[in-house]
Write a protein that holds these residues in place. Structure first.
Motif, PDB file in Angstrom:
ATOM      1  N   GLU A 111      -0.030   6.505  -5.520  1.00  0.00           N
ATOM      2  CA  GLU A 111      -0.598   6.479  -4.129  1.00  0.00           C
ATOM      3  C   GLU A 111      -1.082   5.210  -3.758  1.00  0.00           C
ATOM      4  O   GLU A 111      -0.451   4.774  -2.518  1.00  0.00           O
ATOM      5  CB  GLU A 111      -1.715   7.552  -3.920  1.00  0.00           C
ATOM      6  CG  GLU A 111      -2.201   7.967  -2.693  1.00  0.00           C
ATOM      7  CD  GLU A 111      -3.635   8.530  -2.533  1.00  0.00           C
ATOM      8  OE1 GLU A 111      -4.448   8.431  -3.366  1.00  0.00           O
ATOM      9  OE2 GLU A 111      -3.665   9.430  -1.875  1.00  0.00           O
ATOM     10  N   ALA A 112      -1.742   4.674  -4.343  1.00  0.00           N
ATOM     11  CA  ALA A 112      -2.296   3.178  -3.866  1.00  0.00           C
ATOM     12  C   ALA A 112      -1.078   2.323  -3.776  1.00  0.00           C
ATOM     13  O   ALA A 112      -0.915   1.691  -2.687  1.00  0.00           O
ATOM     14  CB  ALA A 112      -3.172   2.485  -5.059  1.00  0.00           C
ATOM     15  N   ARG A 154     -10.262   8.383  -6.019  1.00  0.00           N
ATOM     16  CA  ARG A 154      -8.911   7.692  -5.667  1.00  0.00           C
ATOM     17  C   ARG A 154      -8.929   6.478  -5.742  1.00  0.00           C
ATOM     18  O   ARG A 154      -9.755   5.734  -5.922  1.00  0.00           O
ATOM     19  CB  ARG A 154      -8.396   8.381  -4.326  1.00  0.00           C
ATOM     20  CG  ARG A 154      -8.595   9.907  -4.292  1.00  0.00           C
ATOM     21  CD  ARG A 154      -7.605  10.746  -4.121  1.00  0.00           C
ATOM     22  NE  ARG A 154      -6.567  10.135  -2.949  1.00  0.00           N
ATOM     23  CZ  ARG A 154      -6.321  10.940  -1.913  1.00  0.00           C
ATOM     24  NH1 ARG A 154      -7.181  11.632  -1.334  1.00  0.00           N
ATOM     25  NH2 ARG A 154      -5.386  10.283  -1.362  1.00  0.00           N
ATOM     26  N   GLY A 155      -7.650   5.766  -5.699  1.00  0.00           N
ATOM     27  CA  GLY A 155      -7.397   4.555  -5.691  1.00  0.00           C
ATOM     28  C   GLY A 155      -7.507   3.746  -4.411  1.00  0.00           C
ATOM     29  O   GLY A 155      -7.221   2.462  -4.070  1.00  0.00           O
ATOM     30  N   ILE A 156      -7.875   4.603  -3.205  1.00  0.00           N
ATOM     31  CA  ILE A 156      -8.318   3.959  -2.201  1.00  0.00           C
ATOM     32  C   ILE A 156      -9.457   4.140  -1.689  1.00  0.00           C
ATOM     33  O   ILE A 156     -10.253   4.950  -2.172  1.00  0.00           O
ATOM     34  CB  ILE A 156      -7.243   4.173  -0.996  1.00  0.00           C
ATOM     35  CG1 ILE A 156      -7.050   6.072  -0.864  1.00  0.00           C
ATOM     36  CG2 ILE A 156      -5.869   3.997  -0.973  1.00  0.00           C
ATOM     37  CD1 ILE A 156      -6.241   6.718   0.210  1.00  0.00           C
ATOM     38  N   PHE A 189      -2.781   8.349  -8.661  1.00  0.00           N
ATOM     39  CA  PHE A 189      -3.627   7.525  -7.774  1.00  0.00           C
ATOM     40  C   PHE A 189      -3.107   5.982  -7.768  1.00  0.00           C
ATOM     41  O   PHE A 189      -3.343   5.447  -6.839  1.00  0.00           O
ATOM     42  CB  PHE A 189      -5.189   7.764  -8.347  1.00  0.00           C
ATOM     43  CG  PHE A 189      -5.788   8.883  -7.941  1.00  0.00           C
ATOM     44  CD1 PHE A 189      -5.271   9.720  -7.027  1.00  0.00           C
ATOM     45  CD2 PHE A 189      -6.735   9.403  -8.799  1.00  0.00           C
ATOM     46  CE1 PHE A 189      -6.056  11.099  -6.901  1.00  0.00           C
ATOM     47  CE2 PHE A 189      -7.352  10.612  -8.690  1.00  0.00           C
ATOM     48  CZ  PHE A 189      -6.901  11.459  -7.535  1.00  0.00           C
ATOM     49  N   TYR A 236     -12.192  10.184  -0.935  1.00  0.00           N
ATOM     50  CA  TYR A 236     -11.478   9.028  -1.652  1.00  0.00           C
ATOM     51  C   TYR A 236     -12.028   8.752  -2.948  1.00  0.00           C
ATOM     52  O   TYR A 236     -11.804   7.963  -3.692  1.00  0.00           O
ATOM     53  CB  TYR A 236     -11.343   7.899  -0.721  1.00  0.00           C
ATOM     54  CG  TYR A 236     -10.505   7.966   0.694  1.00  0.00           C
ATOM     55  CD1 TYR A 236      -9.527   9.164   0.577  1.00  0.00           C
ATOM     56  CD2 TYR A 236     -10.048   7.273   1.444  1.00  0.00           C
ATOM     57  CE1 TYR A 236      -8.646   9.348   1.676  1.00  0.00           C
ATOM     58  CE2 TYR A 236      -9.710   7.099   2.502  1.00  0.00           C
ATOM     59  CZ  TYR A 236      -8.681   8.205   2.675  1.00  0.00           C
ATOM     60  OH  TYR A 236      -7.859   8.737   3.560  1.00  0.00           O
ATOM     61  N   ILE A 247      -8.797   1.482   5.798  1.00  0.00           N
ATOM     62  CA  ILE A 247      -8.623   2.009   4.617  1.00  0.00           C
ATOM     63  C   ILE A 247      -7.889   1.135   3.466  1.00  0.00           C
ATOM     64  O   ILE A 247      -6.956   0.461   4.140  1.00  0.00           O
ATOM     65  CB  ILE A 247      -7.656   3.551   4.720  1.00  0.00           C
ATOM     66  CG1 ILE A 247      -8.337   4.567   5.416  1.00  0.00           C
ATOM     67  CG2 ILE A 247      -7.190   3.960   3.332  1.00  0.00           C
ATOM     68  CD1 ILE A 247      -7.346   5.853   5.624  1.00  0.00           C
ATOM     69  N   GLN A 248      -8.277   0.871   2.523  1.00  0.00           N
ATOM     70  CA  GLN A 248      -7.706  -0.170   1.515  1.00  0.00           C
ATOM     71  C   GLN A 248      -7.626   0.160   0.354  1.00  0.00           C
ATOM     72  O   GLN A 248      -8.239   1.084  -0.256  1.00  0.00           O
ATOM     73  CB  GLN A 248      -8.520  -1.603   1.819  1.00  0.00           C
ATOM     74  CG  GLN A 248     -10.190  -1.455   1.270  1.00  0.00           C
ATOM     75  CD  GLN A 248     -11.019  -2.511   1.763  1.00  0.00           C
ATOM     76  OE1 GLN A 248     -10.889  -3.094   2.658  1.00  0.00           O
ATOM     77  NE2 GLN A 248     -11.840  -2.914   0.985  1.00  0.00           N
ATOM     78  N   VAL A 249      -6.910  -0.559  -0.528  1.00  0.00           N
ATOM     79  CA  VAL A 249      -6.649  -0.097  -1.880  1.00  0.00           C
ATOM     80  C   VAL A 249      -7.776  -0.702  -2.641  1.00  0.00           C
ATOM     81  O   VAL A 249      -8.203  -1.643  -2.525  1.00  0.00           O
ATOM     82  CB  VAL A 249      -5.285  -0.706  -2.553  1.00  0.00           C
ATOM     83  CG1 VAL A 249      -5.253  -0.375  -4.062  1.00  0.00           C
ATOM     84  CG2 VAL A 249      -4.195   0.045  -1.778  1.00  0.00           C
ATOM     85  N   HIS A 295      -6.077  -4.529  -1.121  1.00  0.00           N
ATOM     86  CA  HIS A 295      -4.786  -4.640  -0.232  1.00  0.00           C
ATOM     87  C   HIS A 295      -4.732  -3.687   0.743  1.00  0.00           C
ATOM     88  O   HIS A 295      -5.583  -2.514   0.550  1.00  0.00           O
ATOM     89  CB  HIS A 295      -3.789  -4.142  -1.528  1.00  0.00           C
ATOM     90  CG  HIS A 295      -3.675  -5.218  -2.538  1.00  0.00           C
ATOM     91  ND1 HIS A 295      -2.851  -6.467  -2.423  1.00  0.00           N
ATOM     92  CD2 HIS A 295      -4.072  -5.368  -3.749  1.00  0.00           C
ATOM     93  CE1 HIS A 295      -3.122  -7.024  -3.483  1.00  0.00           C
ATOM     94  NE2 HIS A 295      -3.759  -6.350  -4.217  1.00  0.00           N
ATOM     95  N   LEU A 296      -4.409  -4.039   1.926  1.00  0.00           N
ATOM     96  CA  LEU A 296      -4.432  -3.126   2.842  1.00  0.00           C
ATOM     97  C   LEU A 296      -3.353  -2.194   2.925  1.00  0.00           C
ATOM     98  O   LEU A 296      -2.203  -2.465   2.252  1.00  0.00           O
ATOM     99  CB  LEU A 296      -4.376  -4.060   4.367  1.00  0.00           C
ATOM    100  CG  LEU A 296      -5.450  -5.069   4.408  1.00  0.00           C
ATOM    101  CD1 LEU A 296      -5.148  -5.655   5.806  1.00  0.00           C
ATOM    102  CD2 LEU A 296      -6.794  -4.440   4.442  1.00  0.00           C
ATOM    103  N   VAL A 297      -3.629  -1.165   3.437  1.00  0.00           N
ATOM    104  CA  VAL A 297      -2.473  -0.079   3.478  1.00  0.00           C
ATOM    105  C   VAL A 297      -1.864   0.120   4.740  1.00  0.00           C
ATOM    106  O   VAL A 297      -2.233  -0.268   5.794  1.00  0.00           O
ATOM    107  CB  VAL A 297      -3.120   1.264   3.113  1.00  0.00           C
ATOM    108  CG1 VAL A 297      -3.972   1.283   1.870  1.00  0.00           C
ATOM    109  CG2 VAL A 297      -4.070   1.594   4.238  1.00  0.00           C
TER     110      VAL A 297
END
Lengths: 203, 293, 203
Positions: A11-12, C55-57, A8, C52, C68-70, B179-181
């Motif tokens: 992935e992030a 998860r890390g997002i 994870f 999610y 979608i963001q961390v 943080h944006l992806v």
């Protein structure tokens, strides 16, 4: 704080990086002493790949490292995010199309004779690509120029069953009748026409 | 002031002015109880200094830092109030004014550029103080407003936005906390939308081009039904270059008589324009059509 | 071609967009006639959110749409991707921003009234350049000063959907309630206080 599972974090990081990351770079996201091994990272990448099997994204190794990317088969939907605003067709193109519609089959030379200016190749190309006109033969004169005609798609686009649903030239010239019939504001249409670029209008 | 309280105020002050140890600014010349066994308030030539120097020398740099640490006179006043654990609604005006003035005087002595707002506040404080000292004349409406009311209102108002600013600073923030992806596309395509054309535009274009054409050729008398033109295109497209097409395949019985007539006219027109050739080997033999050339 | 499940199309689009998308924009990724309903899209967003969870997002709605963001808790690792430390903002800037956020539309003069100091032009310039605030009009008083308000970008940046998600302002306490109990008017009390050392206040 508890450390989340490696995959994870990977992935992030890949999603946030917005570009490929090397395995070494992923390892360096961790404090010294807590760094995963290369094998661990490869395992995490592999596991992510499996997680993504059914999804619209995939994990791939490219020249500069690993990255998460949107699968090609999602392109149809995703590409619409970057749709370009359509521009408008030039007056020259519309006149060329109109002449092909009314005077088909017609060659480029013949269109030029009527318009009094050269017809650029890009106009013909645009019309062919849009499937509005096609070549229906070649005139038996020197150079054997292509003869253009309109297509079914042309009729469909303009919601016509057949070409004879287009008003005749005489009808078109009868402005008053036309205004009543087609219900378009003539002054504004005229004003609009004036705004059109006239660069290639030789007349 | 108990030790616990002192600690509390120290913490408070540290929050207010993170850039500065609170004791560095604690330079009231009337301070009678220098703090013992506390954190050194300064390091001078490597040695910790825990006692307030009697001559009160404050390096001008430190004072400048001090001044910069405050967002104006309201902030400085709030600091003075907080440092003493005072209720904002019950400020001992005389005290606060004296402390405030001693800072101002110090700054003036050191010829620091003092923003006008600080001097204005000094005047406001002096005015409140004098009003509080004077016996109040009996008011017509009974109770007179506390002379401090306006100042207290401003202090509170400023304090809540100071707090709001800190709250905003604590919000999760893009690039710091979240943080944006973004991902690449396997293959990035840009959909180029086709321009829309209105039939009116097309008709106007035709009308205009024909009017212009009239200026070149004065005798353009053409009145051909468009259906024939269209059929001419269709007939032409049926013909394969070099191949002979049976004449009768050009006709679609389903169209009936009018359709046959239009096709026949189209064939005649194509013949006239020498776009097609008709071939018949002998009388009554099948007629074949071939693109010209 | 078979259409992938809606949530995977939504996911791919959100990842590829690199910024928030509104539900309407997601619907328009589909051809006319094949468009999902708003409810379908909301369901897909909800399902993704559940996917999610571990998860890390995360998926979140901010002012300009869904993104979608961390997750914040991944910040430790992800922040190491970038050499640069995130910028810190001065208290002067934050206080000015807070006043604009809570008191909009507000003029510079009104901000100065509350803060008790001049607001430097560079702060306003920074806020405008970051697209956090904009001029929404001019107050109808002499000089016609500009009125400032916050933007969607401001909300997006601070992870907010709307202004009402801002932390609430502290309550103003009423002086009158206290005044009744106080004997503030006694000159002697004040004079006495003046002689007392400051540090003894708490004792």
């Amino acid at each position: 704080m508890e450390t989340p599972p490696l995959k994870f974090i990977v992935e992030a990081a890949l999603l946030a990086a917005g570009g490929p990351l090397k395995v070494e770079q992923m390892i360096e996201l961790f404090e010294e002493g807590r760094r995963p091994s290369k094998q661990d990272v490869h395992k995490a990448l592999h596991d992510l790949g499996e997680d993504y099997a059914e999804r619209g994204i995939e994990i791939r190794e490219v020249a500069s490292g690993w990255r998460i990317q949107v699968r090609e088969r999602m392109g149809n939907w995703v590409a619409r995010l970057w749709e370009e605003k359509p521009s408008r067709y030039s007056r020259a193109l519309l006149e060329t199309l109109a002449l092909i519609a009314y005077r088909q089959p017609i060659t480029r030379g013949e269109i030029e004779d009527v318009r009094g200016v050269t017809v650029s190749s890009s106009i013909i190309k645009t019309l062919l690509e849009r499937d509005w006109v096609r070549v229906v033969g070649h005139r038996d004169v020197p150079g054997r120029p292509a003869m253009y005609a309109t297509t079914r798609q042309f009729l469909d686009y303009f919601n016509l069953k057949a070409l004879d649903e287009l008003p005749s030239l005489a009808e078109l010239r009868d402005l008053d009748a036309l205004t009543a019939q087609l219900d378009f504001g003539l002054p504004s249409a005229e004003a609009e026409a004036e705004d059109e670029p006239v660069a290639d209008e030789g007349a | 002031m108990s030790e616990a309280q002192r600690q509390a105020t120290t913490t408070d002050a540290a929050e207010t002015t993170p850039e500065l140890h609170p004791d560095v600014v604690h330079m009231n010349p009337h301070e009678e109880h220098p703090r013992q066994a506390e954190m050194p308030f300064a390091i001078v030539q490597g040695a910790p200094v825990t006692q307030i120097p009697q001559d009160l020398y404050i390096p001008p740099d430190a004072l400048e830092v001090f001044l910069e640490a405050f967002e104006g006179p309201l902030d400085l006043l709030l600091y003075l109030i907080k440092r003493q654990n005072l209720d904002i609604l019950d400020i001992p005006i005389a005290d606060i004014t004296r402390q405030y003035m001693s800072y101002i005087e110090l700054m003036k002595d050191l010829r620091l550029e003092l923003a006008g707002e600080y001097l204005l506040m000094a005047a406001v404080l002096a005015e409140i103080k004098s009003r509080m000292l004077l016996p109040r004349p009996p008011s017509e409406e009974g109770e007179e407003e506390d002379p401090r009311a306006e100042l207290v209102r401003r202090l509170q108002e400023y304090e809540r936005f100071k707090k709001a600013a800190a709250d905003i600073d604590d919000l999760p923030r893009v690039g710091r906390d979240i943080h944006l992806v973004g991902t690449e596309l396997a293959e990035r395509k840009v959909l180029r939308l086709q321009p829309q054309v209105d039939l009116q535009e097309l008709l106007l274009a035709f009308r205009d081009v024909m009017s212009r054409a009239d200026m070149f050729s004065s005798h353009q008398v053409e009145r051909e039904p468009l259906s024939v033109r269209e059929r001419m295109s269709q007939v032409l497209s049926l013909l394969r270059p070099g191949n002979f097409t049976p004449f009768e395949t050009l006709f679609d019985p389903a169209e009936g008589r009018p359709g046959a007539v239009v096709t026949f006219l189209a064939v005649l027109e194509l013949l006239k324009e020498t776009l097609i050739d008709l071939v018949q080997n002998e009388p009554f033999a099948p007629i074949h059509v071939k693109a010209a050339g």
